[in-house]
Design a protein around this motif. Structure first.
Motif, PDB file in Angstrom:
ATOM      1  N   GLY B  13      17.835 -18.062  38.790  1.00  0.00           N
ATOM      2  CA  GLY B  13      17.959 -19.815  38.408  1.00  0.00           C
ATOM      3  C   GLY B  13      16.463 -19.887  38.505  1.00  0.00           C
ATOM      4  N   ASP B  14      16.268 -19.865  39.181  1.00  0.00           N
ATOM      5  CA  ASP B  14      14.520 -20.468  39.529  1.00  0.00           C
ATOM      6  C   ASP B  14      13.753 -21.148  37.828  1.00  0.00           C
ATOM      7  OD1 ASP B  14      13.859 -19.703  42.298  1.00  0.00           O
ATOM      8  OD2 ASP B  14      12.448 -18.228  41.745  1.00  0.00           O
ATOM      9  N   ALA B  15      13.899 -20.300  36.469  1.00  0.00           N
ATOM     10  CA  ALA B  15      13.224 -21.619  35.566  1.00  0.00           C
ATOM     11  C   ALA B  15      14.033 -22.192  35.241  1.00  0.00           C
ATOM     12  CB  ALA B  15      13.612 -19.561  34.833  1.00  0.00           C
ATOM     13  N   THR B  16      15.350 -22.528  35.611  1.00  0.00           N
ATOM     14  CA  THR B  16      16.231 -23.320  35.469  1.00  0.00           C
ATOM     15  C   THR B  16      16.087 -24.889  36.664  1.00  0.00           C
ATOM     16  OG1 THR B  16      17.420 -22.099  34.755  1.00  0.00           O
ATOM     17  CG2 THR B  16      18.854 -24.882  35.528  1.00  0.00           C
ATOM     18  N   ARG B  17      15.794 -24.457  37.727  1.00  0.00           N
ATOM     19  CA  ARG B  17      14.900 -24.955  38.771  1.00  0.00           C
ATOM     20  C   ARG B  17      14.211 -26.134  38.365  1.00  0.00           C
ATOM     21  NH1 ARG B  17      18.368 -22.756  42.698  1.00  0.00           N
ATOM     22  NH2 ARG B  17      16.619 -20.724  43.168  1.00  0.00           N
ATOM     23  N   ALA B  44      16.327 -32.697  28.147  1.00  0.00           N
ATOM     24  CA  ALA B  44      15.029 -32.686  28.632  1.00  0.00           C
ATOM     25  C   ALA B  44      14.254 -31.699  28.764  1.00  0.00           C
ATOM     26  CB  ALA B  44      13.965 -33.601  29.126  1.00  0.00           C
ATOM     27  N   ALA B  45      15.287 -30.894  30.042  1.00  0.00           N
ATOM     28  CA  ALA B  45      15.315 -29.568  31.022  1.00  0.00           C
ATOM     29  C   ALA B  45      15.586 -28.157  29.914  1.00  0.00           C
ATOM     30  CB  ALA B  45      15.456 -29.021  32.243  1.00  0.00           C
ATOM     31  N   GLY B  46      16.253 -28.630  29.272  1.00  0.00           N
ATOM     32  CA  GLY B  46      16.880 -28.346  27.788  1.00  0.00           C
ATOM     33  C   GLY B  46      18.296 -27.034  28.270  1.00  0.00           C
ATOM     34  N   VAL B  47      19.049 -27.460  29.248  1.00  0.00           N
ATOM     35  CA  VAL B  47      19.664 -26.968  30.140  1.00  0.00           C
ATOM     36  C   VAL B  47      21.201 -27.503  30.359  1.00  0.00           C
ATOM     37  CG1 VAL B  47      19.631 -26.939  32.844  1.00  0.00           C
ATOM     38  CG2 VAL B  47      18.138 -25.501  32.401  1.00  0.00           C
TER      39      VAL B  47
END
Lengths: 228, 228
Positions: B13-17, B44-47
């Motif tokens: 999940g690092d990329a998400t963080r 904005a984070a695409g999440v």
DNA sequence: AATATCTGGTCATACGATTAAATTAATCAA
DNA sequence: TTGATTAATTTAATCGTATGACCAGATATT
């Protein structure tokens, strides 16, 4: 009163408007526009929440009104200092003040500015203005034109006398440096208190700041070729 | 909270963080904590919006994480300048730098600071920090301890060399004056642009500002008894 | 009587938070 | 290499709540 229709209504809601404006300054400054709740403002004003809509249209209308109120308040607050300057620097005056007098005047204006930026009373004003600088809305234009520009121009006139060799841009940068040195005590207050070890900016601390800034002024505008 | 161990779990999940933090800096800076919407940040984070809760607990947790992220980023940003200073002023070094060298060093630090305060990249950082100064939360403590205090102490060391006659408080006020002169270009940017007539602070304008501030430094720390 | 002002109450909405189910990727037994 | 197992991560959807705006009626003032 006038028996005819367009008679000026006695505006009996004036007290309500004043109360709302006063409360709004405090709450908007403390919480910001979005976090400020209309119910909180109304409660602080001791007034029904629906009256915000009645008197100012909506929350944004109240915000706008607060800034007009503010501009007027600060205008009158700085009026005496501006009058003194106008009297001494005005075109109609006979003997133009010398360097020493200009430095003294600049010191006085700075003192007043420091007082404004450190006073607890003006804290809400300053906060609102700082917020507005970060994302200027239409409210900022009013404030700049009515308060900031005249003040900066006063400083510019003084600095021009003290450093006649510099061109317009250099003079204006000098003015901004001066403003920055004062502003930091409001914008970075939290850091200032930690760094100086002061727990608050009371009269004693303000006196120290003023003395320091006067010293800076002397150094910054020392006549070329002589001692600082 | 997310697991801290970099153990066998690959922390996918690092990329998400990272994406959330990056987006959060922008949105929090632009809108402020309250006006910022978790849905806006997530978009904005695409999440997915719920991932804010999953990774940071809640909106406030994300805000806190943003400041830790920020402190680390600015730390590395100022690292080279600090290293240079440490090398020249450190206790272990043989020949202590003279006045001229100290003034030059102070000029370089100021230049770097001006660059930071005027760069578009750092605008969101600065906005967040300014907001935080107005109403310091726990996030401010982290920032002050990790970024501001070390920076101010570096400046203090330099100023002490340049003005050995002044006591600690005087030196610190001089440091604050210096900081204020730079900070004004960020905190009062809107007013600065109107007053100077600049439409933006590009490279040319920044160069002028730097030259002006170096001139100020020379005047402020001119050796007593000699020309400014 | 007429108008301005005020009141209590309501409403649609947007928000942050939460949940239960789906998906992904690493690990392991064979 | 497989497929099964398991935990981490992601998703879509929903929930309760607080908010700004609004309204119909009450009250005050001329």
């Amino acid at each position: 009163m006038s028996p005819l229709k367009p008679g000026p209504r006695p505006e009996r809601g004036d007290a309500t408007r004043e109360a709302l404006l006063g409360a709004a300054v405090t709450v908007f400054a403390r919480d910001g526009f979005d976090a400020a709740r209309t119910r909180t403002i109304a409660a602080a004003a001791g007034v029904n929440q629906a009256l915000i809509g009645y008197h100012f249209g909506n929350k944004a209308g109240l915000y706008r009104a607060v800034f007009e109120h503010l501009a007027a308040a600060i205008e009158t607050h700085l009026q005496p200092a501006r009058a003194t300057l106008a009297a001494e620097l005005g075109q109609g005056t006979p003997g133009r003040p010398g360097r020493a007098r200009c430095l003294a005047l600049l010191g006085e204006v700075t003192d007043a500015f420091v007082g404004l930026m450190t006073s607890a009373e003006s804290a809400p004003w300053a906060r609102l203005i700082i917020r507005e600088q970060q994302a200027p809305t239409a409210a900022f234009d009013v404030l700049y034109a009515r308060v900031m520009a005249p003040f900066a121009q006063d400083l510019e006139a003084l600095v021009t006398r003290l450093a006649p060799a510099r061109d317009t841009l250099e003079v204006r940068l000098a003015v901004l440096s001066l403003i920055g040195q004062v502003l930091v005590f409001r914008t970075a207050r939290a850091a200032v208190e930690r760094f100086t070890g002061w727990r608050a900016l009371g009269e004693d601390e303000v006196a120290v700041v003023r003395a320091h800034l006067r010293d800076n002024l002397r150094r910054l505008f020392a006549p070329a070729g002589r001692r600082a």
